[in-house]
Design a protein around this motif. Structure first.
Motif, PDB file in Angstrom:
ATOM      1  N   ILE A   1       0.840  -1.212   0.000  1.00  0.00           N
ATOM      2  CA  ILE A   1       0.000   0.000   0.000  1.00  0.00           C
ATOM      3  C   ILE A   1       0.872   1.258   0.000  1.00  0.00           C
ATOM      4  CG2 ILE A   1      -1.758   1.293   1.269  1.00  0.00           C
ATOM      5  CD1 ILE A   1      -2.678  -1.412   2.433  1.00  0.00           C
ATOM      6  N   LEU A   2       1.845   1.307   0.883  1.00  0.00           N
ATOM      7  CA  LEU A   2       2.770   2.441   0.970  1.00  0.00           C
ATOM      8  C   LEU A   2       4.162   1.907   1.265  1.00  0.00           C
ATOM      9  CD1 LEU A   2       0.646   4.862   3.174  1.00  0.00           C
ATOM     10  CD2 LEU A   2       1.390   5.382   0.855  1.00  0.00           C
ATOM     11  N   GLU A   3       5.172   2.604   0.743  1.00  0.00           N
ATOM     12  CA  GLU A   3       6.556   2.246   1.033  1.00  0.00           C
ATOM     13  C   GLU A   3       7.278   3.421   1.687  1.00  0.00           C
ATOM     14  OE1 GLU A   3       8.664  -0.825  -1.741  1.00  0.00           O
ATOM     15  OE2 GLU A   3       7.755   0.685  -3.039  1.00  0.00           O
ATOM     16  N   ASN A   4       8.236   3.071   2.540  1.00  0.00           N
ATOM     17  CA  ASN A   4       9.109   4.057   3.192  1.00  0.00           C
ATOM     18  C   ASN A   4       8.293   5.137   3.906  1.00  0.00           C
ATOM     19  OD1 ASN A   4      11.568   5.110   3.982  1.00  0.00           O
ATOM     20  ND2 ASN A   4      11.827   6.345   2.132  1.00  0.00           N
ATOM     21  N   VAL A   5       7.451   4.691   4.834  1.00  0.00           N
ATOM     22  CA  VAL A   5       6.599   5.592   5.616  1.00  0.00           C
ATOM     23  C   VAL A   5       7.161   5.695   7.027  1.00  0.00           C
ATOM     24  CG1 VAL A   5       4.273   6.005   6.475  1.00  0.00           C
ATOM     25  CG2 VAL A   5       4.606   4.901   4.262  1.00  0.00           C
TER      26      VAL A   5
ATOM     27  N   THR B   1      14.799   3.454  -1.070  1.00  0.00           N
ATOM     28  CA  THR B   1      14.307   2.853  -2.306  1.00  0.00           C
ATOM     29  C   THR B   1      12.825   2.502  -2.193  1.00  0.00           C
ATOM     30  OG1 THR B   1      14.942   0.624  -1.589  1.00  0.00           O
ATOM     31  CG2 THR B   1      16.575   1.903  -2.819  1.00  0.00           C
ATOM     32  N   THR B   2      12.147   2.492  -3.336  1.00  0.00           N
ATOM     33  CA  THR B   2      10.729   2.094  -3.392  1.00  0.00           C
ATOM     34  C   THR B   2      10.556   1.112  -4.547  1.00  0.00           C
ATOM     35  OG1 THR B   2      10.282   4.083  -4.725  1.00  0.00           O
ATOM     36  CG2 THR B   2       9.846   4.221  -2.361  1.00  0.00           C
ATOM     37  N   PRO B   3      11.039  -0.128  -4.389  1.00  0.00           N
ATOM     38  CA  PRO B   3      11.020  -1.092  -5.496  1.00  0.00           C
ATOM     39  C   PRO B   3       9.624  -1.549  -5.904  1.00  0.00           C
ATOM     40  CG  PRO B   3      11.712  -2.152  -3.452  1.00  0.00           C
ATOM     41  CD  PRO B   3      11.656  -0.682  -3.179  1.00  0.00           C
ATOM     42  N   LYS B   4       8.664  -1.519  -4.972  1.00  0.00           N
ATOM     43  CA  LYS B   4       7.322  -2.024  -5.302  1.00  0.00           C
ATOM     44  C   LYS B   4       6.404  -0.918  -5.816  1.00  0.00           C
ATOM     45  CE  LYS B   4       7.680  -5.635  -1.769  1.00  0.00           C
ATOM     46  NZ  LYS B   4       7.118  -6.196  -0.521  1.00  0.00           N
TER      47      LYS B   4
ATOM     48  N   PRO C   1       7.414   2.430  -7.401  1.00  0.00           N
ATOM     49  CA  PRO C   1       8.454   3.391  -7.812  1.00  0.00           C
ATOM     50  C   PRO C   1       7.974   4.834  -7.854  1.00  0.00           C
ATOM     51  CG  PRO C   1       8.428   1.466  -9.250  1.00  0.00           C
ATOM     52  CD  PRO C   1       7.210   1.371  -8.396  1.00  0.00           C
ATOM     53  N   GLU C   2       6.705   5.037  -8.186  1.00  0.00           N
ATOM     54  CA  GLU C   2       6.191   6.404  -8.307  1.00  0.00           C
ATOM     55  C   GLU C   2       5.850   7.018  -6.955  1.00  0.00           C
ATOM     56  OE1 GLU C   2       2.784   3.659  -9.651  1.00  0.00           O
ATOM     57  OE2 GLU C   2       4.907   3.524  -9.166  1.00  0.00           O
ATOM     58  N   GLY C   3       5.930   6.242  -5.864  1.00  0.00           N
ATOM     59  CA  GLY C   3       5.628   6.740  -4.535  1.00  0.00           C
ATOM     60  C   GLY C   3       4.138   6.856  -4.289  1.00  0.00           C
TER      61      GLY C   3
END
Length: 261
Positions: A172-176, A235-238, A240-242
């Motif tokens: 759902i969200l990355e790097n939060v 990084t946001t590999p899953k 990429p667009e954030g």
């Protein structure tokens, strides 16, 4: 033998050469003065903020090697209220005042130095700690499945299971950044690392993302899954667009709902 011709310069030519040389030197001086004036004006129209070069934990003392100076245009100064800044010509007096001061909460690498990093966490109410134009939203989690001792200020990825026949787990969200765990927020986190029991975490998101996450909470099956990540990993590999995963947003558009619990 033929006589050598007279090659003497015409009368006044030497004077013209000297005048031309003087004019050329004067032009160079004027250009250098102009360049120096431009550089001085540029310097006067800037201020300095400080960016962390390493992640500091609560209790760590700030040192000069932990930060790097970043010049900013002066017309951006209103955007840096609450930051440790230096005006042109003042040296680094503001920074020096905080050297050797313990950090009160996790301060991540690449964050700008702000006064609040050093404040007593009990001096500020929770709502005033939320960044302007952001919203705080709580997501249900299962404390027994959380990785390690999750504390406010850590970075995580958030996933959940969605309806779809098979086990359909989507990011759902990355790097939060975790703003709060249960009722304990970043500002309340000091040097302890013990695990408290809680059934939700809170994160800061935009108003639009808050509305979308409220819908997602109605869609997911069970609790949200939390994956802990290294604080220096951006990084946001899953996704990429954030932001929120577009695949999840498409489920919202389709009106997918979770079965009744």
């Amino acid at each position: 033998m033929a006589a050598t011709p007279n090659t003497q310069a015409p009368p006044g030519s030497n004077r013209l050469i000297i005048i031309a040389a003087v004019v050329a030197v004067a032009a160079v001086i004027v250009v250098n003065l102009y360049v120096a004036m431009i550089k001085r004006n540029i310097a006067e129209d800037r201020f300095t903020v400080y960016r962390l070069t390493t992640t500091l934990q609560p209790g760590d003392k700030l040192s000069e090697k932990d930060v790097e100076a970043v010049p900013m245009p002066k017309n951006y100064s209103k955007s840096f209220e609450g930051f440790v800044v230096e005006e042109s010509g003042r040296g680094n007096a503001s920074l020096t005042a905080y050297i050797g001061t313990p950090i009160e909460k996790i301060a991540k690498r690449n964050q700008f130095l702000v006064f609040d990093m050093f404040n007593n966490p009990n001096d500020t109410e929770l709502d005033t700690r939320i960044d302007p134009n952001m919203r705080l939203i709580a997501l249900p989690v299962n404390a027994r499945t959380l990785p390690g001792s999750l504390v406010p200020g850590m970075s995580v990825d958030i996933e959940a299971q969605f309806p779809g026949g098979v086990v359909n787990i989507l990011p759902i969200l990355e790097n939060v950044e975790v703003f709060a765990v249960g009722t304990r927020s970043i500002a309340d986190e000091e040097t302890r690392r013990g695990r408290d029991r809680f059934d939700n975490i809170s994160i800061q998101v935009t108003p639009e993302e808050a509305t979308l996450l409220a819908k997602i909470k109605k869609m997911v099956i069970g609790d949200f899954e939390i994956q802990l990540r290294n604080p220096n990993d951006n990084t946001t590999p899953k996704i990429p667009e954030g932001g929120i995963n577009p695949q999840v947003l498409r489920l919202i558009d389709r009106g997918v709902v979770a079965p009744e619990r």
